[in-house]
Scaffold this active site. Structure first.
Site, mmCIF file in Angstrom:
data_model
loop_
_atom_site.group_PDB
_atom_site.id
_atom_site.type_symbol
_atom_site.label_atom_id
_atom_site.label_comp_id
_atom_site.label_asym_id
_atom_site.label_seq_id
_atom_site.Cartn_x
_atom_site.Cartn_y
_atom_site.Cartn_z
ATOM 1 N N TRP A 31 0.848 -1.188 0.000
ATOM 2 C CA TRP A 31 0.000 0.000 0.000
ATOM 3 C C TRP A 31 0.884 1.238 0.000
ATOM 4 O O TRP A 31 1.570 1.513 0.981
ATOM 5 C CB TRP A 31 -0.931 -0.007 1.216
ATOM 6 C CG TRP A 31 -1.703 1.282 1.360
ATOM 7 C CD1 TRP A 31 -2.172 2.073 0.350
ATOM 8 C CD2 TRP A 31 -2.079 1.927 2.579
ATOM 9 N NE1 TRP A 31 -2.816 3.182 0.867
ATOM 10 C CE2 TRP A 31 -2.769 3.114 2.234
ATOM 11 C CE3 TRP A 31 -1.888 1.621 3.928
ATOM 12 C CZ2 TRP A 31 -3.266 3.994 3.194
ATOM 13 C CZ3 TRP A 31 -2.383 2.490 4.885
ATOM 14 C CH2 TRP A 31 -3.077 3.660 4.518
ATOM 15 N N ARG A 32 0.872 1.986 -1.093
ATOM 16 C CA ARG A 32 1.609 3.230 -1.200
ATOM 17 C C ARG A 32 0.778 4.348 -0.559
ATOM 18 O O ARG A 32 0.017 5.047 -1.218
ATOM 19 C CB ARG A 32 1.925 3.523 -2.658
ATOM 20 C CG ARG A 32 3.042 2.649 -3.237
ATOM 21 C CD ARG A 32 4.404 3.068 -2.716
ATOM 22 N NE ARG A 32 4.686 4.456 -3.044
ATOM 23 C CZ ARG A 32 5.297 4.842 -4.167
ATOM 24 N NH1 ARG A 32 5.720 3.955 -5.051
ATOM 25 N NH2 ARG A 32 5.508 6.126 -4.386
ATOM 26 N N ARG A 62 6.434 6.624 0.567
ATOM 27 C CA ARG A 62 7.629 6.920 -0.209
ATOM 28 C C ARG A 62 7.868 8.425 -0.303
ATOM 29 O O ARG A 62 6.954 9.201 -0.550
ATOM 30 C CB ARG A 62 7.481 6.319 -1.617
ATOM 31 C CG ARG A 62 8.648 6.547 -2.553
ATOM 32 C CD ARG A 62 9.872 5.733 -2.185
ATOM 33 N NE ARG A 62 9.605 4.305 -2.256
ATOM 34 C CZ ARG A 62 9.791 3.469 -1.239
ATOM 35 N NH1 ARG A 62 10.260 3.913 -0.072
ATOM 36 N NH2 ARG A 62 9.520 2.187 -1.351
ATOM 37 N N HIS A 111 16.481 3.750 -2.809
ATOM 38 C CA HIS A 111 16.296 3.822 -4.251
ATOM 39 C C HIS A 111 17.248 4.866 -4.836
ATOM 40 O O HIS A 111 17.353 5.972 -4.307
ATOM 41 C CB HIS A 111 14.852 4.204 -4.599
ATOM 42 C CG HIS A 111 13.830 3.224 -4.107
ATOM 43 N ND1 HIS A 111 13.506 3.108 -2.774
ATOM 44 C CD2 HIS A 111 13.080 2.314 -4.765
ATOM 45 C CE1 HIS A 111 12.585 2.159 -2.636
ATOM 46 N NE2 HIS A 111 12.312 1.671 -3.828
ATOM 47 N N LYS A 136 16.094 -3.751 0.943
ATOM 48 C CA LYS A 136 15.559 -3.525 -0.402
ATOM 49 C C LYS A 136 16.350 -2.412 -1.092
ATOM 50 O O LYS A 136 16.475 -1.309 -0.562
ATOM 51 C CB LYS A 136 14.083 -3.130 -0.349
ATOM 52 C CG LYS A 136 13.488 -2.848 -1.725
ATOM 53 C CD LYS A 136 12.101 -2.231 -1.637
ATOM 54 C CE LYS A 136 11.611 -1.836 -3.033
ATOM 55 N NZ LYS A 136 10.383 -1.016 -2.966
ATOM 56 N N ARG A 179 13.733 -8.696 -12.392
ATOM 57 C CA ARG A 179 12.390 -8.909 -11.843
ATOM 58 C C ARG A 179 11.901 -10.335 -12.092
ATOM 59 O O ARG A 179 10.890 -10.748 -11.540
ATOM 60 C CB ARG A 179 11.417 -7.892 -12.440
ATOM 61 C CG ARG A 179 11.798 -6.439 -12.120
ATOM 62 C CD ARG A 179 10.817 -5.445 -12.697
ATOM 63 N NE ARG A 179 11.228 -4.075 -12.454
ATOM 64 C CZ ARG A 179 10.985 -3.382 -11.346
ATOM 65 N NH1 ARG A 179 10.300 -3.955 -10.359
ATOM 66 N NH2 ARG A 179 11.393 -2.133 -11.205
ATOM 67 N N SER A 198 4.257 1.269 -10.295
ATOM 68 C CA SER A 198 4.785 2.230 -9.323
ATOM 69 C C SER A 198 6.257 2.534 -9.547
ATOM 70 O O SER A 198 6.828 3.366 -8.852
ATOM 71 C CB SER A 198 4.580 1.701 -7.892
ATOM 72 O OG SER A 198 5.369 0.548 -7.675
ATOM 73 N N GLN A 202 8.459 -2.266 -14.284
ATOM 74 C CA GLN A 202 7.648 -3.314 -13.668
ATOM 75 C C GLN A 202 6.872 -4.078 -14.734
ATOM 76 O O GLN A 202 6.318 -3.489 -15.659
ATOM 77 C CB GLN A 202 6.668 -2.713 -12.649
ATOM 78 C CG GLN A 202 7.295 -2.380 -11.319
ATOM 79 C CD GLN A 202 6.282 -1.865 -10.313
ATOM 80 O OE1 GLN A 202 5.115 -1.676 -10.633
ATOM 81 N NE2 GLN A 202 6.735 -1.622 -9.107
#
Length: 217
Positions: A31-32, A62, A111, A136, A179, A198, A202
């Site tokens: 959930w962003r 984020r 990131h 991550k 991925r 997102s 992706q």
């Protein structure tokens, strides 16, 4: 390799329209929460947990790639403290907010939207040292050599710290192999799409499932 799919509703009404039946093949939901206003987060958290009660859920707020997301270090720490216990995992940008205490279920995320840093092994070591549930990293490769280097660095880190869960990926089209092949180089999850992406590169859940089946045969 677990499949994680982000949801990014901007309002409670938009959250209500998400069809959870589209996510049956998904292992985890991210959930962003950063797409919503602070005033709706409490109710949205309840709604997300009800809607996706059969899934593991990650709470993510984020800030790294969102100049429109304005939040103080104090408010960010309070957000992490408030929602950590409500979800299976909580994403924490520890490098951006170094004073935040990592909960036991923390995903220590970082990131880099410009590159795959040459010092990635050191970055991963620094993250491991904080003892998060998950390390991550996502970065933007400039060529396929960067993609290979990310895979090699992740494999080396996973062999050095076999107790640690790693999730790493190279963004963009040339990074899509990361991925699909995570299990081969020590990355345990992949992020995919059901609707909107997102992050660049992706793949859809359907593509992940199809290509993974082909690769396994």
């Amino acid at each position: 390799m677990k499949i994680v799919v982000p949801i990014m509703p901007k309002t409670l009404a938009e959250l209500a329209t998400i069809d959870e039946r589209k996510f049956t093949a998904v292992d985890m939901i991210e959930w962003r929460a950063d797409f919503m206003t602070f005033s709706e987060l409490e109710q949205a958290a309840r709604d997300v947990k009800i809607k996706f009660s059969k899934h593991e859920i990650i709470f993510t707020y984020r800030t790294e790639d969102k100049v429109e997301t304005q939040i103080s270090a104090t408010d960010y720490a309070a957000l992490i403290e408030r929602f950590a216990a409500d979800f299976d995992y909580i994403d924490v940008e520890k490098f951006t907010f170094p004073d935040v205490v990592l909960p036991e279920n923390a995903i220590f995320s970082y990131h880099d939207f410009d590159q795959i840093p040459e010092r990635l092994p050191d970055i991963l070591s620094d993250m491991i040292a904080e003892n998060p549930a998950v390390v991550k990293f996502a970065g933007m490769p400039r060529d396929f050599a960067d993609v290979l280097r990310l895979m090699q660095d992740t494999l080396a880190a996973s062999e050095k710290a076999p107790h640690q869960t790693f999730v790493t990926m190279a963004m963009g089209k040339i990074g899509q192999v990361t991925r699909l092949m995570g299990d081969e180089f020590g990355s345990s999850w992949t992020f995919a799409t059901v609707e909107a992406a997102s992050a660049p590169g992706q793949l859809s859940v359907a593509d992940i499932l199809t290509l993974t089946k082909i690769l396994e045969n």
